[in-house]
Design a protein around this motif. Structure first.
Motif, PDB file in Angstrom:
ATOM      1  N   PHE A   1       8.935-105.662 -15.800  1.00 36.45           N
ATOM      2  CA  PHE A   1       9.840-105.741 -14.644  1.00 36.45           C
ATOM      3  C   PHE A   1      10.105-107.194 -14.257  1.00 36.45           C
ATOM      4  CE2 PHE A   1      10.687-105.166  -9.941  1.00 36.45           C
ATOM      5  CZ  PHE A   1      11.892-104.499 -10.094  1.00 36.45           C
ATOM      6  N   ILE A   2       9.028-108.002 -14.200  1.00 39.08           N
ATOM      7  CA  ILE A   2       9.194-109.408 -13.829  1.00 39.08           C
ATOM      8  C   ILE A   2      10.095-110.131 -14.832  1.00 39.08           C
ATOM      9  CG2 ILE A   2       7.942-111.606 -13.693  1.00 39.08           C
ATOM     10  CD1 ILE A   2       5.663-110.130 -12.307  1.00 39.08           C
ATOM     11  N   GLN A   3       9.926-109.832 -16.112  1.00 40.33           N
ATOM     12  CA  GLN A   3      10.758-110.502 -17.120  1.00 40.33           C
ATOM     13  C   GLN A   3      12.225-110.073 -17.003  1.00 40.33           C
ATOM     14  OE1 GLN A   3       7.212-110.925 -20.470  1.00 40.33           O
ATOM     15  NE2 GLN A   3       9.262-110.360 -21.155  1.00 40.33           N
ATOM     16  N   LEU A   4      12.459-108.847 -16.639  1.00 38.68           N
ATOM     17  CA  LEU A   4      13.838-108.374 -16.514  1.00 38.68           C
ATOM     18  C   LEU A   4      14.506-108.892 -15.245  1.00 38.68           C
ATOM     19  CD1 LEU A   4      13.250-104.770 -17.806  1.00 38.68           C
ATOM     20  CD2 LEU A   4      14.947-106.337 -18.760  1.00 38.68           C
ATOM     21  N   MET A   5      13.727-109.092 -14.207  1.00 40.42           N
ATOM     22  CA  MET A   5      14.288-109.530 -12.924  1.00 40.42           C
ATOM     23  C   MET A   5      14.484-111.045 -12.873  1.00 40.42           C
ATOM     24  SD  MET A   5      14.847-106.819 -11.060  1.00 40.42           S
ATOM     25  CE  MET A   5      15.357-106.065 -12.615  1.00 40.42           C
ATOM     26  N   GLY A   6      13.541-111.806 -13.453  1.00 37.10           N
ATOM     27  CA  GLY A   6      13.628-113.257 -13.369  1.00 37.10           C
ATOM     28  C   GLY A   6      13.061-113.838 -12.086  1.00 37.10           C
ATOM     29  N   THR A   7      12.510-112.990 -11.240  1.00 35.73           N
ATOM     30  CA  THR A   7      11.920-113.422  -9.966  1.00 35.73           C
ATOM     31  C   THR A   7      10.426-113.123  -9.966  1.00 35.73           C
ATOM     32  OG1 THR A   7      12.435-111.268  -9.007  1.00 35.73           O
ATOM     33  CG2 THR A   7      14.052-113.018  -8.678  1.00 35.73           C
ATOM     34  N   SER A   8       9.750-113.478  -8.857  1.00 38.72           N
ATOM     35  CA  SER A   8       8.307-113.214  -8.777  1.00 38.72           C
ATOM     36  C   SER A   8       8.004-111.747  -8.479  1.00 38.72           C
ATOM     37  CB  SER A   8       7.688-114.072  -7.669  1.00 38.72           C
ATOM     38  OG  SER A   8       8.107-113.613  -6.387  1.00 38.72           O
ATOM     39  N   CYS A   9       8.936-111.060  -7.866  1.00 38.49           N
ATOM     40  CA  CYS A   9       8.756-109.659  -7.459  1.00 38.49           C
ATOM     41  C   CYS A   9       7.616-109.498  -6.457  1.00 38.49           C
ATOM     42  CB  CYS A   9       8.585-108.745  -8.673  1.00 38.49           C
ATOM     43  SG  CYS A   9       9.982-108.824  -9.801  1.00 38.49           S
ATOM     44  N   ASN A  10       7.262-110.575  -5.767  1.00 37.74           N
ATOM     45  CA  ASN A  10       6.242-110.510  -4.717  1.00 37.74           C
ATOM     46  C   ASN A  10       6.734-109.701  -3.528  1.00 37.74           C
ATOM     47  OD1 ASN A  10       4.398-112.041  -6.121  1.00 37.74           O
ATOM     48  ND2 ASN A  10       4.945-113.975  -5.116  1.00 37.74           N
ATOM     49  N   LEU A  11       5.756-109.249  -2.720  1.00 32.06           N
ATOM     50  CA  LEU A  11       6.065-108.516  -1.492  1.00 32.06           C
ATOM     51  C   LEU A  11       4.817-108.528  -0.610  1.00 32.06           C
ATOM     52  CD1 LEU A  11       4.380-105.774  -2.263  1.00 32.06           C
ATOM     53  CD2 LEU A  11       6.536-105.078  -3.289  1.00 32.06           C
ATOM     54  N   ASP A  12       4.951-108.051   0.624  1.00 33.80           N
ATOM     55  CA  ASP A  12       3.800-107.905   1.518  1.00 33.80           C
ATOM     56  C   ASP A  12       3.243-106.486   1.401  1.00 33.80           C
ATOM     57  OD1 ASP A  12       4.222-110.461   2.305  1.00 33.80           O
ATOM     58  OD2 ASP A  12       4.675-110.008   4.400  1.00 33.80           O
ATOM     59  N   TRP A  13       1.984-106.317   1.776  1.00 33.25           N
ATOM     60  CA  TRP A  13       1.387-104.988   1.618  1.00 33.25           C
ATOM     61  C   TRP A  13       0.226-104.768   2.588  1.00 33.25           C
ATOM     62  CZ3 TRP A  13      -3.706-104.222  -0.262  1.00 33.25           C
ATOM     63  CH2 TRP A  13      -4.374-105.409  -0.634  1.00 33.25           C
ATOM     64  N   ARG A  14      -0.105-103.480   2.759  1.00 32.19           N
ATOM     65  CA  ARG A  14      -1.262-103.060   3.568  1.00 32.19           C
ATOM     66  C   ARG A  14      -1.673-101.676   3.089  1.00 32.19           C
ATOM     67  NH1 ARG A  14       0.765-103.426   8.355  1.00 32.19           N
ATOM     68  NH2 ARG A  14       1.804-101.421   8.301  1.00 32.19           N
ATOM     69  N   GLY A  15      -2.943-101.504   2.857  1.00 37.06           N
ATOM     70  CA  GLY A  15      -3.448-100.192   2.445  1.00 37.06           C
ATOM     71  C   GLY A  15      -4.151 -99.519   3.599  1.00 37.06           C
ATOM     72  N   SER A  16      -3.412 -98.768   4.424  1.00 35.04           N
ATOM     73  CA  SER A  16      -4.072 -98.123   5.562  1.00 35.04           C
ATOM     74  C   SER A  16      -3.291 -96.932   6.082  1.00 35.04           C
ATOM     75  CB  SER A  16      -4.276 -99.134   6.694  1.00 35.04           C
ATOM     76  OG  SER A  16      -3.041 -99.615   7.170  1.00 35.04           O
ATOM     77  N   ASP A  17      -2.942 -96.030   5.168  1.00 34.15           N
ATOM     78  CA  ASP A  17      -2.407 -94.723   5.577  1.00 34.15           C
ATOM     79  C   ASP A  17      -1.204 -94.785   6.485  1.00 34.15           C
ATOM     80  OD1 ASP A  17      -4.297 -93.535   4.068  1.00 34.15           O
ATOM     81  OD2 ASP A  17      -5.580 -92.920   5.737  1.00 34.15           O
ATOM     82  N   ASP A  18      -0.232 -95.601   6.160  1.00 36.30           N
ATOM     83  CA  ASP A  18       1.014 -95.564   6.911  1.00 36.30           C
ATOM     84  C   ASP A  18       1.818 -94.316   6.540  1.00 36.30           C
ATOM     85  OD1 ASP A  18       0.346 -98.484   7.180  1.00 36.30           O
ATOM     86  OD2 ASP A  18       2.314 -98.516   8.144  1.00 36.30           O
ATOM     87  N   ARG A  19       2.583 -93.812   7.480  1.00 32.19           N
ATOM     88  CA  ARG A  19       3.605 -92.828   7.134  1.00 32.19           C
ATOM     89  C   ARG A  19       4.809 -93.598   6.594  1.00 32.19           C
ATOM     90  NH1 ARG A  19       6.841 -89.969  11.816  1.00 32.19           N
ATOM     91  NH2 ARG A  19       7.586 -92.135  11.897  1.00 32.19           N
ATOM     92  N   GLU A  20       5.344 -93.171   5.449  1.00 37.35           N
ATOM     93  CA  GLU A  20       6.543 -93.806   4.902  1.00 37.35           C
ATOM     94  C   GLU A  20       7.736 -92.876   5.089  1.00 37.35           C
ATOM     95  OE1 GLU A  20       6.351 -94.893   0.754  1.00 37.35           O
ATOM     96  OE2 GLU A  20       8.390 -95.721   0.762  1.00 37.35           O
ATOM     97  N   LEU A  21       8.819 -93.453   5.589  1.00 36.16           N
ATOM     98  CA  LEU A  21      10.094 -92.738   5.687  1.00 36.16           C
ATOM     99  C   LEU A  21      11.067 -93.400   4.719  1.00 36.16           C
ATOM    100  CD1 LEU A  21      10.342 -92.593   9.603  1.00 36.16           C
ATOM    101  CD2 LEU A  21       9.538 -90.773   8.061  1.00 36.16           C
ATOM    102  N   VAL A  22      11.619 -92.625   3.794  1.00 35.64           N
ATOM    103  CA  VAL A  22      12.540 -93.160   2.788  1.00 35.64           C
ATOM    104  C   VAL A  22      13.957 -92.741   3.174  1.00 35.64           C
ATOM    105  CG1 VAL A  22      13.083 -93.285   0.334  1.00 35.64           C
ATOM    106  CG2 VAL A  22      10.709 -92.855   1.055  1.00 35.64           C
ATOM    107  N   TRP A  23      14.751 -93.721   3.618  1.00 33.69           N
ATOM    108  CA  TRP A  23      16.098 -93.461   4.121  1.00 33.69           C
ATOM    109  C   TRP A  23      17.131 -93.733   3.025  1.00 33.69           C
ATOM    110  CZ3 TRP A  23      16.287 -91.532   9.013  1.00 33.69           C
ATOM    111  CH2 TRP A  23      15.156 -91.704   9.823  1.00 33.69           C
ATOM    112  N   THR A  24      18.108 -92.841   2.929  1.00 36.76           N
ATOM    113  CA  THR A  24      19.205 -93.028   1.975  1.00 36.76           C
ATOM    114  C   THR A  24      20.274 -93.903   2.600  1.00 36.76           C
ATOM    115  OG1 THR A  24      18.828 -90.875   0.959  1.00 36.76           O
ATOM    116  CG2 THR A  24      20.999 -91.853   0.643  1.00 36.76           C
ATOM    117  N   VAL A  25      20.576 -95.038   1.964  1.00 33.12           N
ATOM    118  CA  VAL A  25      21.669 -95.867   2.476  1.00 33.12           C
ATOM    119  C   VAL A  25      22.927 -95.742   1.626  1.00 33.12           C
ATOM    120  CG1 VAL A  25      20.038 -97.499   3.517  1.00 33.12           C
ATOM    121  CG2 VAL A  25      20.993 -97.989   1.258  1.00 33.12           C
TER     122      VAL A  25
END
Lengths: 258, 258, 258, 258
Positions: free
Chosen positions: C112-136
């Motif tokens: 993925f990193i090689q295909l994107m050309g970026t670091s693909c970094n992000l922020d994260w937390r492992g503590s049982d969040d509810r995730e809502l996936v919205w369609t845009v």
């Protein structure tokens, strides 16, 4: 030194005169608070005027549109009172290079809908949500100096689906206490004109005094200002080799392309 | 087996009845030749009808727009005779998911201009240029089976600047004998509807009999057909937690977002 | 009838064998659960195999890449054990048309990193969040039949800034209990190959049994499958008029463009 | 007054020393001519240095990358001599905000390929084509003051398919005497860094003395210079409510996102 950016803040100026709670927040009108924020940030880099719906020609004359670099638009309860002619005049000015910043409920304004080609519908709730404005494009000039996230303690909720064309550039995404999200800062180009939509700013909250909101708007003024001057899109009938000879053919009716 | 795609080819049908050279090329009308090409390629995969400006309701009824999957639009000399109401009806159908293919001089048609939000102006010359249509996105379904380049021996020239919003996907770029270029195959999404503009097809040339042009149009019919069904964009007033409770608030006027 | 889509689900297969809580959720491995979801939705429309990091050639052979239509990739704790050669082989297959679906922590995988050309970094937390996936983008085939929002009761949080190139198409945006957001479903094209990144799927939660998550993945399998066949990008040295004569010049070293 | 833009022009510097015709056109090297053009246009607005492949560290040190705002890259016959380490160092600098302008045959340079994720292949012919560079986005700052079209009397031909990711912004499209076209001026963002590719500039022609080509390059230097400062992309482990408390969790290995 470069010329100051000529900015016009257009306000519907209705709630401020009819709803007491709004008047208390914005005693001089929302447009005035928006204009102040721009002046504070850009200083001599901008000449800022305000116009309201109640002005002659609904505040929008051809002279104003020709001389301005950037127009900001806040409207909500009286979108329909803006005439089709006024909306089309704004649309054409944008096509010729005028920068346009559409704020909050301006998503349903005639100029924005005409420039987008979509309904610009969205979901909403008025109940004191906290809004978090997240930067998804930290390279963009409009995000310069903006904290990640901007925290707005109380705001109206706007949620997806937001029926807009896919933005040329998506800069901000907001989430709300209720869990909803919306693409809250986005750009498009129409002709030579740059358009920026920025979501925060319901009349019931003092959002246009929020320093980070003001920063975004000031950044956006600089970004939508025309880089390459103003020029209306044209139709040219071209002979072969015109770019070497400079020749240009006449066309009785430029829209009739026989 | 999946249902056939319901296709309507709309033609202005003016030149065919007024210009003898056009009549000789398209004795049954340009719309008929376009429809034949689609039938040839898609067979039972499509049900193709034609409508013309001279039909009742200018050929565009609500029933037709509701039942169709894809509309193709060819117009040129009589854009202004298409009523604003007809154009807006088409625009709303696209927003709800109708696929739209705009051909050649349809760049100046009312539905296309309203969907784009720009002038859709371009440069032009009518003098038998050879057009080469180059594929710049070979991954796109609309480019499937299309030679690189498509060679069209004689066509009208259309040149940049083509005043359109930046396409969501740019598939084809054409060059002409005179050296001009234009973005000649591009897509946009408006609401749930997909829009494809395809440049070739001046009335003075037999372009709609060209096998590669027909191939592109047939591919495009399949691509713009709605993937997720039809649904008009709406405004919902939402209570907190609505997505867990299924609740929905009433809003007297959905456009008045207090 | 069209051929079934040949799908390979690649799993790192580490947590399932080393972390008891993960083993309890996915006793047959995460890759098996992902594969089951695809089979359930696509039936005879797909032939689904699985491969794991511990297989010969790390599960990725030239034969497999040549015969597959779609590859799904889940990795997390052992990204570095995937050899550069394996990653580059995947990258080249995508460039030739292989569809690639990158899941959750695969954002930091080498392909993925090689295909994107970026670091693909992000922020994260492992503590049982509810995730809502919205369609845009409700018009996109990957959003077909997907509720708005998808509700995932417990998930790891991933937040912006997500350092990816601006997506060609942004389909989903997620919010989390903590208020963070991320662009959680997005597409890019690389050469002839389509890439889809989908965020949900931490190993500590039963996300790949979630019916809506399975629906998105099945839709994506259909969407990334190559529309126009497989063909590696080439360099051609072209004489003038080659497209009319069919001529092609030899170039001793195609990369040396004198 | 704002600080001058710190610009580094990197040249492969091979043809100038090995091919007599190239030496005659560019007796001081191509990089020198490129640098002169920038100095002419930007004056005190830019501090321009040059580096060549034959310098220590291949001309690319961490200090240089940290202090520069913009890097221009011209390479052709010795792409493979640029070490992977040098290429990756450039890539990371771009991700942190360094602006990068890739010229002509630099489309096959390692830094560009790594940033794009594609093969960057294209078709070509070396036989004195006239190149016409057409502006398709007249609103873009890089197109400021640029004639439509730029006429370059003799150049190498580059043709589509050009295997690049869909540009964030397409500004120029070129056509050639032979009829071929290519997307010849395009931008992408990678992390905080802006990338601009500009096609003209084969070593066998005096293209870098062409006033319009120089104008485009000078405009591009201003546009790719970082707007929001330099910052490498990071991974943050975030506790709930971090944006209100300012708290930040430690993560032993930021890439291991348990």
């Amino acid at each position: 030194m470069s010329q100051p950016i000529r900015v016009v803040v257009w306000g519907e100026n209705f709630h401020e005169n009819h709803d007491e709670p709004v008047r208390e927040i914005y005693p001089d009108g929302m447009h005035t608070a928006i204009a102040e924020g721009i002046r504070t940030h850009l200083g001599e880099g901008a000449e800022v005027e305000t116009r309201v719906l109640q002005d002659d020609s609904q505040g929008i004359t051809d002279e104003l549109l020709a001389s301005a670099d950037v127009l900001l638009w806040w409207g909500h309860a009286r979108h329909d009172e803006v005439s089709d002619e006024t909306a089309t005049r704004v649309q054409r000015a944008v096509q010729s290079g005028l920068g346009l910043i559409v704020l909050h409920s301006g998503h349903h304004s005639k100029p924005f809908i005409q420039l987008m080609g979509t309904s610009c519908n969205l979901d909403w709730r008025g109940s004191d949500d906290r809004e978090l404005v997240w930067t998804v494009d930290p390279s963009h000039p409009i995000a310069q100096g903006v904290p990640h996230p901007i925290v707005i303690d109380s705001e109206e909720m706007y949620g997806e689906p937001f029926d807009i064309p896919a933005p040329d550039q998506l800069i901000f995404v907001s989430s709300f206490s209720g869990g909803e999200v919306i693409r809250s800062g986005a750009t498009w180009t129409r002709g030579r004109g740059r358009v920026f939509y920025f979501r925060p700013g319901d009349q019931e909250y003092p959002t246009y005094f929020h320093p980070d909101v003001r920063r975004v708007i000031a950044n956006a003024v600089q970004w939508v200002a025309p880089a390459n001057g103003r020029q209306a899109p044209v139709v040219n009938r071209r002979p072969a080799g015109w770019f070497e000879t400079g020749e240009r053919l006449e066309a009785a009716d430029p829209r009739l392309q026989v």
